[in-house]
Enzyme design. Sequence first.
Site, mmCIF file in Angstrom:
data_model
loop_
_atom_site.group_PDB
_atom_site.id
_atom_site.type_symbol
_atom_site.label_atom_id
_atom_site.label_comp_id
_atom_site.label_asym_id
_atom_site.label_seq_id
_atom_site.Cartn_x
_atom_site.Cartn_y
_atom_site.Cartn_z
ATOM 1 N N ASN A 13 0.856 -1.191 0.000
ATOM 2 C CA ASN A 13 0.000 0.000 0.000
ATOM 3 C C ASN A 13 0.889 1.237 0.000
ATOM 4 O O ASN A 13 2.109 1.131 -0.024
ATOM 5 C CB ASN A 13 -0.949 -0.030 1.209
ATOM 6 C CG ASN A 13 -0.178 -0.111 2.514
ATOM 7 O OD1 ASN A 13 0.541 0.807 2.880
ATOM 8 N ND2 ASN A 13 -0.310 -1.235 3.215
ATOM 9 N N HIS A 14 0.271 2.413 0.049
ATOM 10 C CA HIS A 14 1.014 3.665 -0.132
ATOM 11 C C HIS A 14 1.679 4.219 1.131
ATOM 12 O O HIS A 14 2.189 5.333 1.113
ATOM 13 C CB HIS A 14 0.090 4.749 -0.697
ATOM 14 C CG HIS A 14 -0.381 4.471 -2.086
ATOM 15 N ND1 HIS A 14 0.478 4.439 -3.159
ATOM 16 C CD2 HIS A 14 -1.614 4.206 -2.579
ATOM 17 C CE1 HIS A 14 -0.214 4.179 -4.258
ATOM 18 N NE2 HIS A 14 -1.482 4.027 -3.935
#
Length: 233
Positions: free
Chosen positions: A34-35
């Site tokens: 994920n970011h």
Amino acid sequence: ANQPAETLPLHGLHVLVTAGPTQEPLDPVRYLTNHSTGKMGYAIAEQARDMGADVTLVSGPVTLSAPRGIDTVHVTTAQQMFNAVQEHFTQADLTIMAAAVGDFRPIEQSSEKIKKNGRVNIDLRLTSNPDILAWAGAHKTAGQTLCGFAMETQDLESNAAKKLTSKHCSMLVANNLNTPGAGFAVDTNVVTVLKPGETTDEPIIEHWNKMSKQELAERILTELAALRNTESA
Ligand code: CTP
Ligand code: CA
């Protein structure tokens, strides 16, 4: 700046922090992630150190360098993060889980690179990872203070309230990915802070103004130190 160590607000306390994303391998060259950049968790770990705590940081893969004076444990997968937390949790007076843990991992990891073989569609089967914060909430003993985070894109208060209760947190810091100044990779955050209600099942909810992740780290730790005193009073 050169305050005597024993007068610092978190002097003598062990603080455990999780930070960053996890990576869940699919095959030797690919992973799900994920970011998360780890900025919020690292800011909390550094602030806790500056407030006099003995800090353990369990970090997923990030580009930030390991902070000086902090015992940093580097992990890759959610399962590895869980193992590291299980190892350090019992000694922790304050635990803050800021990591963006992958909820699912590929059910099987291919030992060889997955070939496309002319296919147009392929199915990925995923299985759930352990919920590290929920485990900590279920295993904490008197004198341990637990703070979770929540990232939401809708119904922030009701979703965050469920996490506060189900994971037995002393405090939950929630943010909405779509609020300007909040979210991944920025240096500021805009949060809603939830605590269990004293007399009702309704949580106490506070909306904090936009501030730097450094300042937010200090506010969170000050709040947790105060909660610790009331919980143990
Ligand atoms: N968390 C965790 N282990 C997991 C998943 C989440 O420790 N396997 C922690 C996060 O570090 C955060 C909190 O739980 O402190 C909430 O994470 P979030 O992703 O917002 O919530 P989830 O409970 O995973 O629910 P969902 O993603 O479905 O909203
Ligand atoms: Ca999640």
